[in-house]
Structure formats: C-alpha cells, structure tokens
Design a protein around this motif. Structure first.
Motif, PDB file in Angstrom:
ATOM      1  N   ASP A   1       0.798  -1.214   0.046  1.00 46.43           N
ATOM      2  CA  ASP A   1      -0.085  -0.002   0.008  1.00 46.43           C
ATOM      3  C   ASP A   1       0.709   1.109  -0.023  1.00 46.43           C
ATOM      4  O   ASP A   1       0.722   2.248  -0.430  1.00 46.43           O
ATOM      5  CB  ASP A   1      -0.843   0.137   1.262  1.00 46.43           C
ATOM      6  CG  ASP A   1      -1.799  -1.148   1.453  1.00 46.43           C
ATOM      7  OD1 ASP A   1      -2.383  -1.424   0.332  1.00 46.43           O
ATOM      8  OD2 ASP A   1      -1.798  -1.728   2.429  1.00 46.43           O
ATOM      9  N   VAL A   2       2.007   1.134   0.687  1.00 44.68           N
ATOM     10  CA  VAL A   2       2.966   2.242   0.807  1.00 44.68           C
ATOM     11  C   VAL A   2       4.340   1.961   0.536  1.00 44.68           C
ATOM     12  O   VAL A   2       4.767   0.873   0.665  1.00 44.68           O
ATOM     13  CB  VAL A   2       2.954   2.897   2.357  1.00 44.68           C
ATOM     14  CG1 VAL A   2       3.680   3.968   2.524  1.00 44.68           C
ATOM     15  CG2 VAL A   2       1.342   3.230   2.644  1.00 44.68           C
ATOM     16  N   GLY A   3       4.882   2.688  -0.362  1.00 48.82           N
ATOM     17  CA  GLY A   3       6.322   2.405  -0.686  1.00 48.82           C
ATOM     18  C   GLY A   3       7.156   3.104  -0.032  1.00 48.82           C
ATOM     19  O   GLY A   3       7.072   3.634   1.026  1.00 48.82           O
ATOM     20  N   SER A   4       8.514   3.498  -0.696  1.00 50.72           N
ATOM     21  CA  SER A   4       9.621   3.867   0.139  1.00 50.72           C
ATOM     22  C   SER A   4       9.649   5.507  -0.063  1.00 50.72           C
ATOM     23  O   SER A   4       8.972   5.883  -0.997  1.00 50.72           O
ATOM     24  CB  SER A   4      10.970   3.393  -0.708  1.00 50.72           C
ATOM     25  OG  SER A   4      12.191   4.027  -0.039  1.00 50.72           O
ATOM     26  N   LEU A   5      10.432   6.263   1.049  1.00 54.38           N
ATOM     27  CA  LEU A   5      10.582   7.442   0.488  1.00 54.38           C
ATOM     28  C   LEU A   5      11.726   7.352  -0.380  1.00 54.38           C
ATOM     29  O   LEU A   5      12.449   6.444  -0.930  1.00 54.38           O
ATOM     30  CB  LEU A   5      11.361   8.377   1.809  1.00 54.38           C
ATOM     31  CG  LEU A   5       9.980   8.656   2.769  1.00 54.38           C
ATOM     32  CD1 LEU A   5      10.896   8.669   4.162  1.00 54.38           C
ATOM     33  CD2 LEU A   5       9.145   9.529   2.489  1.00 54.38           C
ATOM     34  N   THR A   6      12.072   8.594  -1.364  1.00 55.73           N
ATOM     35  CA  THR A   6      12.627   8.437  -2.595  1.00 55.73           C
ATOM     36  C   THR A   6      14.064   8.857  -2.195  1.00 55.73           C
ATOM     37  O   THR A   6      15.097   8.239  -3.218  1.00 55.73           O
ATOM     38  CB  THR A   6      12.198   9.521  -3.627  1.00 55.73           C
ATOM     39  OG1 THR A   6      10.991   9.069  -3.843  1.00 55.73           O
ATOM     40  CG2 THR A   6      12.984   9.403  -4.785  1.00 55.73           C
ATOM     41  N   SER A   7      14.568   9.518  -1.102  1.00 56.02           N
ATOM     42  CA  SER A   7      15.960   9.812  -1.018  1.00 56.02           C
ATOM     43  C   SER A   7      16.408   9.901   0.500  1.00 56.02           C
ATOM     44  O   SER A   7      15.390   9.914   1.204  1.00 56.02           O
ATOM     45  CB  SER A   7      16.256  11.148  -1.649  1.00 56.02           C
ATOM     46  OG  SER A   7      15.511  12.152  -0.885  1.00 56.02           O
ATOM     47  N   ALA A   8      17.692   9.683   0.785  1.00 53.28           N
ATOM     48  CA  ALA A   8      18.050   9.777   2.154  1.00 53.28           C
ATOM     49  C   ALA A   8      17.696  11.097   2.854  1.00 53.28           C
ATOM     50  O   ALA A   8      17.422  11.358   3.946  1.00 53.28           O
ATOM     51  CB  ALA A   8      19.510   9.619   2.124  1.00 53.28           C
ATOM     52  N   ALA A   9      17.675  12.375   1.906  1.00 51.01           N
ATOM     53  CA  ALA A   9      17.242  13.650   2.407  1.00 51.01           C
ATOM     54  C   ALA A   9      15.863  13.751   2.928  1.00 51.01           C
ATOM     55  O   ALA A   9      15.604  14.245   3.830  1.00 51.01           O
ATOM     56  CB  ALA A   9      17.435  14.626   1.315  1.00 51.01           C
ATOM     57  N   GLN A  10      15.043  13.024   2.246  1.00 55.50           N
ATOM     58  CA  GLN A  10      13.838  12.942   2.538  1.00 55.50           C
ATOM     59  C   GLN A  10      13.439  12.064   3.697  1.00 55.50           C
ATOM     60  O   GLN A  10      12.576  12.700   4.725  1.00 55.50           O
ATOM     61  CB  GLN A  10      12.639  12.434   1.420  1.00 55.50           C
ATOM     62  CG  GLN A  10      12.351  13.399   0.127  1.00 55.50           C
ATOM     63  CD  GLN A  10      11.828  14.640   0.757  1.00 55.50           C
ATOM     64  OE1 GLN A  10      12.430  15.707   0.458  1.00 55.50           O
ATOM     65  NE2 GLN A  10      10.742  14.509   1.286  1.00 55.50           N
ATOM     66  N   LEU A  11      14.042  11.057   3.940  1.00 56.08           N
ATOM     67  CA  LEU A  11      14.155  10.352   5.218  1.00 56.08           C
ATOM     68  C   LEU A  11      14.221  11.187   6.450  1.00 56.08           C
ATOM     69  O   LEU A  11      13.716  11.230   7.399  1.00 56.08           O
ATOM     70  CB  LEU A  11      14.792   8.925   5.120  1.00 56.08           C
ATOM     71  CG  LEU A  11      15.185   8.121   6.334  1.00 56.08           C
ATOM     72  CD1 LEU A  11      13.619   7.820   6.921  1.00 56.08           C
ATOM     73  CD2 LEU A  11      15.743   7.328   6.187  1.00 56.08           C
ATOM     74  N   GLU A  12      15.660  11.846   5.928  1.00 59.31           N
ATOM     75  CA  GLU A  12      16.034  12.742   7.056  1.00 59.31           C
ATOM     76  C   GLU A  12      15.138  13.921   7.785  1.00 59.31           C
ATOM     77  O   GLU A  12      14.991  14.248   8.722  1.00 59.31           O
ATOM     78  CB  GLU A  12      17.404  13.365   6.823  1.00 59.31           C
ATOM     79  CG  GLU A  12      17.990  14.192   7.798  1.00 59.31           C
ATOM     80  CD  GLU A  12      19.365  14.600   7.364  1.00 59.31           C
ATOM     81  OE1 GLU A  12      19.991  15.353   8.164  1.00 59.31           O
ATOM     82  OE2 GLU A  12      19.751  14.533   6.489  1.00 59.31           O
ATOM     83  N   ARG A  13      14.336  14.501   6.644  1.00 60.81           N
ATOM     84  CA  ARG A  13      13.606  15.463   6.810  1.00 60.81           C
ATOM     85  C   ARG A  13      12.372  15.037   7.679  1.00 60.81           C
ATOM     86  O   ARG A  13      11.727  15.655   8.553  1.00 60.81           O
ATOM     87  CB  ARG A  13      13.035  16.010   5.365  1.00 60.81           C
ATOM     88  CG  ARG A  13      11.824  17.229   5.566  1.00 60.81           C
ATOM     89  CD  ARG A  13      11.676  17.801   4.243  1.00 60.81           C
ATOM     90  NE  ARG A  13      10.573  18.904   4.478  1.00 60.81           N
ATOM     91  CZ  ARG A  13      11.066  20.239   4.285  1.00 60.81           C
ATOM     92  NH1 ARG A  13      12.388  20.484   4.308  1.00 60.81           N
ATOM     93  NH2 ARG A  13       9.924  20.989   4.701  1.00 60.81           N
TER      94      ARG A  13
ATOM     95  N   THR B   1       6.268  18.602   5.127  1.00 57.31           N
ATOM     96  CA  THR B   1       6.974  17.342   5.500  1.00 57.31           C
ATOM     97  C   THR B   1       7.425  16.626   4.221  1.00 57.31           C
ATOM     98  O   THR B   1       8.312  16.211   4.102  1.00 57.31           O
ATOM     99  CB  THR B   1       6.494  16.414   6.783  1.00 57.31           C
ATOM    100  OG1 THR B   1       5.861  17.438   7.597  1.00 57.31           O
ATOM    101  CG2 THR B   1       7.234  15.565   6.921  1.00 57.31           C
ATOM    102  N   PHE B   2       6.346  16.364   3.392  1.00 53.33           N
ATOM    103  CA  PHE B   2       6.537  15.684   2.164  1.00 53.33           C
ATOM    104  C   PHE B   2       6.800  14.218   2.434  1.00 53.33           C
ATOM    105  O   PHE B   2       7.900  13.684   2.036  1.00 53.33           O
ATOM    106  CB  PHE B   2       7.402  16.362   1.260  1.00 53.33           C
ATOM    107  CG  PHE B   2       6.898  16.279  -0.199  1.00 53.33           C
ATOM    108  CD1 PHE B   2       5.811  16.865  -0.547  1.00 53.33           C
ATOM    109  CD2 PHE B   2       7.951  15.899  -1.107  1.00 53.33           C
ATOM    110  CE1 PHE B   2       5.382  16.894  -1.672  1.00 53.33           C
ATOM    111  CE2 PHE B   2       7.379  15.744  -2.459  1.00 53.33           C
ATOM    112  CZ  PHE B   2       6.346  16.147  -2.938  1.00 53.33           C
TER     113      PHE B   2
END
Length: 535
Positions: free
Chosen positions: A340-352, A401-402
């Motif tokens: 249902d839910v995938g991954s965040l696209t980048s390490a920067a997004q995960l950190e945010r 937040t995105f």
C-alpha cells in the motif's frame, strides 16, 4: 561520456546487479543533450539501494544547444493543423496504456513508490492526452468578440504558441510532471525542453521515446540533465515560458528569473494541505478517504494531506476508525500491487521526515501510530505516522513534511476549522468531509486554497482535467489543466477589422466631423448601446 569517480562499470564490476538493463539505459540516454566530457550520474533505487542507471549529464552550454534545436522544429510544428497535433496526443494515450507495465516498473524503481501510486501517473497522462486532443480546437480556435461599432467592427482573437517551453520536473511524479506538462505545451504548438530530476531521469527519457513512437517530429522535445543552479538556471534563462514544480524557495528564484526576462511561469509549489471532518460525516467513510489522502505516494505528493482537522463531535469516532486503518497499511518494495505504501525517494527525504517528527515529539506531541524507520523493509522506508497534540511552534505545524506523516487537531465548529485551515501560508489543496453536500460547498469556497475536494482527498480535483489546478499564497501561481493550462503557453493577438471604411461608413467619417460634434454623437451612441444591453 566521461564517468564520475564513483560510477560503476556494468561490464566489469561484479557489484553491478542492475535493476534496469544497461543496454536499454544506453538507448534511452541517447535522448539526453550532452557533450563529451560532461560526465554521468549514477542513480540507485530507493527500494533496495541497488545501482539503477548511469545517466549522461548536460552542461549549461548543452541547454543552449537543446533550445536552439527545439526552436527550429517548433516553427514547423506551430503550423501543423490542430487535428494533426491531436492525433499525436491520442496515440500517446493508447501507447501509455498499452505499455504501462514497463513504465510502472521504471517509476517504482526510480522513485520507490507503491505500484498503485505509480499507476496514478499512467492514468493522469492518459487523461491529459485525451482531454487536450479532444479540446485543442475549442481552446485554440480563433474567437470572435463584439467590436467597437456593432456591425462595422469585427474583432477576432488568435492564440499563438510562445515558442519554447521549459519543463522542470521533480522526482515525486516523474511521468505526470514531465510528460503531462509537455503534452499540454505541445498541444498549444510549442516545443519543449525538459529537465528531469536526476533521480528519475529514466522515466522522462522513456516518455520522450514514447512521444517519438507516437509520431512527434524529431527535435521538438529535448532532454537536459544536471543540477538546478547550473543547468536548471540556464534553462529558465533560455526559454519563453517555464513550468516548474517544486519547493516554494526554489519557485521564488524561478519567478524572479522569469520576471526579469518578462516571460511567463507556471509554478506549483509546496502545500500544507488540510482535511476537515465535520460533525455529520460518517467516521468510517471519512477515515477510509483520509488514509488515501494522507499516504498515497508515501505522502510525497504536493496535494496530499498533512493536517487533519476534526470537529470535536466526531473526533473520537474518526480516530477509532482511522488509526487502525493506518496501522494496517502494508509496506513493501515489490514491483506489484502487494504494498500500500512504498519507500521515500531519497535519504534527504527520510532525514526531513525524521527531523519533523522528532521535533514535534520533543515539543510534546503524541504518537498515535508509526514514527518508526523501517530498514528491515528497505533503506528508506518509514511507517505511516499519525501524531496528535502537535504544538503550533513545531516545524511539523508550518513546514511541508512531504512524507507519510499527518497531524490531527480538534476544533469546536466550522468557523474554528476554517481559521485553522486558512492559518497556513500555503494554499494548494484542501478536503472537506460532510454528509451535507451543500454544507461542503459553502465551506469549500471559504477555504483559501486553489483546489478543494468535498468528500474526497485530492483525486476528484486532480483527475478533472477540464478544471484548472494550482495554488495560492506560498503554493505558487499559474495553473495546469483546463483552458488556463493550455492558454498559459500561448500569447493572444487581437485583430480588429473596420468594415465600411471605403464606403464612407467607417470611423473615419465620424472623426471627420468637428471634435465637439463627433464626441456628442459618440456619447449618444454609448447611451444607446447601454440601453440595448450591449456589452
């Protein structure tokens, strides 16, 4: 191509378990405008961190070459009959549906999103292609309007393409925001230079390949790759209209550059979108809709919901239905519909995302579910998260937040809800849930957002391609979709023809009278036209 130091050679390096066939990558990479020695960029799949593709880079000088090529091709394309342009768009419609399996894989591998979210992009491109193919003649055909002197003054409005449109596409919807905006500009008679995000360049290159297969003339769409300050800035400074989707901060820079050159800009920027559940809404139905509105595309969607505003009369029932549904969402990296839910696209997004959540918790917020990084699923997975009691001074309350995080807040009544919703500096999208549609309409028009959905999260507005889509306040300017979307990449020309001049009935005869007399006659004519109800 001159490889960067960290680039893996797929022919010799045993680490290179490539998710996409390197030969296919090399074929698609031929669409990039590049120069010897410009280098290449290695992308990795956010799903697994496996090497994905080596994409050639462009230089700022390559941007100039790309724009020049498009200008040559665009002159002929602008003279192509509208029906000819429509045929290409209809062919794109069929091809993207026929070949959806391959592009769904590509979108997932590059962005990390779940397959159902990737399919939204395929459906959107089909909708845009069909809408403008069927509507281009209505939008762009010469239009007659009433002239100065009824019966003697004939006025026609013509629309001409601006020339070359620059599309700066982000990574979160690589097919929709590259190909969809390109199709609109092409329908208007323009040529296009696209700069995709480096993470999702392959999807854009696949789209260009599809355009050529659909019969688009060679040279009319060009792709440049590279960084924003260099390649992106050069593109903005070289084209006749800019379509940019991204952050508000970068959007301001793009607007300033376009303004200095007196060219148009369509900017869809950030959002801090709210969903209001009124006291008469059915909790289960609203909860089901809110899950989609908050966590589609892993929350990496400009129009997704980041704030849920609950009438106190329904808050407990809604949360009792909503939170278990969020906990039940399946995380996964499969190239199928199992997640249902995938991954965040980048390490920067995960950190945010982590920074926003940790800041909120440090200021007293409560976790209702989630707030956990899930490296056991993949390097950039983060559990869908619901927070309550988020204070107004938390970053999560004001900044986009995105990611898969939403806050919930209780209010006393509709007026209180509107104050909370409109208290944001952003105004992109909003959602209202109520059993009373008339009440929903009344609330919607009082919300300061470019789009408002009643009893839906975002799909109803986004999928209604005949209607304009865009934001207010810090969420941007200009519109995509509808008449406004295609008109934005045209300029208008008004042609007024005065009949009867050679027969002595034109304006010249009026002006031949003494000034005092002709102004008196014209004043009388103005009064008559008002009495007749003329516009």
């Amino acid at each position: 191509m001159t490889p960067d130091a960290d680039v893996i050679d797929p022919e010799v390096d045993p680490r290179a378990t490539w998710a996409v066939d390197p030969q296919e990558v090399r074929r698609l990479a031929e669409h990039v405008v590049t120069s010897p020695g410009a280098g290449v960029h290695l992308t990795r799949s956010p799903l697994t961190d496996a090497p994905l593709a080596q994409v050639p880079l462009s230089t700022p000088e390559d941007v100039g070459s790309a724009v020049a090529r498009v200008r040559l091709a665009q002159r002929l394309w602008a003279r192509t009959p509208l029906r000819g342009r429509a045929r290409v768009l209809l062919r794109v419609h069929d091809l993207v549906l026929d070949r959806q399996s391959e592009v769904l894989d590509l979108i997932q591998l590059e962005s990390g999103k779940a397959r159902a979210s990737a399919y939204e992009e395929v459906a959107d491109v089909a909708l845009v292609a069909r809408h403008y193919a069927r509507g281009v003649e209505r939008y762009l055909a010469p239009r007659r309007v009433r002239g100065l002197v009824p019966g003697l003054t004939g006025v026609t409005i013509h629309r001409h393409p601006v020339g070359v449109v620059g599309v700066v596409a982000p990574w979160n919807y690589p097919l929709t925001l590259a190909l969809g905006d390109t199709l609109t500009a092409l329908a208007a008679g323009n040529g296009v230079v696209v700069k995709p995000d480096l993470q999702t360049s392959l999807t854009t290159l696949w789209a260009v390949d599809l355009l050529l297969e659909a019969g688009l003339p060679e040279g009319l769409v060009q792709v440049v790759t590279g960084d924003g300050p260099g390649v992106g800035a050069r593109l903005v400074d070289s084209v006749d209209h800019v379509v940019f989707t991204g952050s508000t901060a970068t959007g301001r820079t793009v607007a300033e550059s376009a303004g200095r050159r007196l060219v148009g800009a369509t900017l869809e920027l950030g959002g801090k979108n709210a969903l209001y559940v009124a006291d008469d809404a059915a909790p289960d139905i609203a909860a089901e809709g809110a899950v989609r509105a908050c966590f589609a595309n892993t929350g990496q969607l400009c129009v997704s919901v980041e704030r849920i505003v609950l009438h106190e009369g329904v808050a407990d029932a809604f949360l009792a239905a909503f939170v278990p549904r969020v906990r039940a969402l399946r995380l996964g990296a499969g190239l199928d519909y199992s997640a249902d839910v995938g991954s965040l696209t980048s390490a920067a997004q995960l950190e945010r995302v982590q920074d926003h959540v940790e800041d909120a918790l440090a200021r007293g917020a409560t976790v209702l579910t989630g707030a956990v990084h899930r490296p056991d699923v993949g390097p950039l997975f983060y559990e869908p998260t619901v927070l309550s009691d988020v204070p107004p001074d938390a970053v999560l309350s004001t900044e986009e937040t995105f990611g898969p995080v939403v806050s919930v807040q209780r209010v006393r009544d509709d007026d209180d809800a509107l104050a909370v919703i409109n208290g944001s500096d952003h105004g992109l999208n909003a959602s209202v849930w109520t059993a009373d549609v008339a009440r929903g309409r009344r609330l919607a028009v009082r919300i300061e957002a470019g789009t408002v959905n009643v009893n839906d999260g975002y799909t109803a507005v986004w999928g209604s391609t005949a209607a304009p889509m865009g934001g207010v306040k810090d969420s941007g300017l200009g519109r995509r979709h509808g008449a406004e979307g295609i008109w934005s990449t045209t300029w208008t020309q008004t042609v007024a023809v005065q009949r009867g001049t050679h027969g002595g009935w034109g304006l010249g005869r009026l002006y031949a009278l003494p000034a005092e007399r002709w102004t008196r006659v014209f004043t009388g004519a103005l009064r008559v036209m008002k009495a007749l109800g003329l516009r």
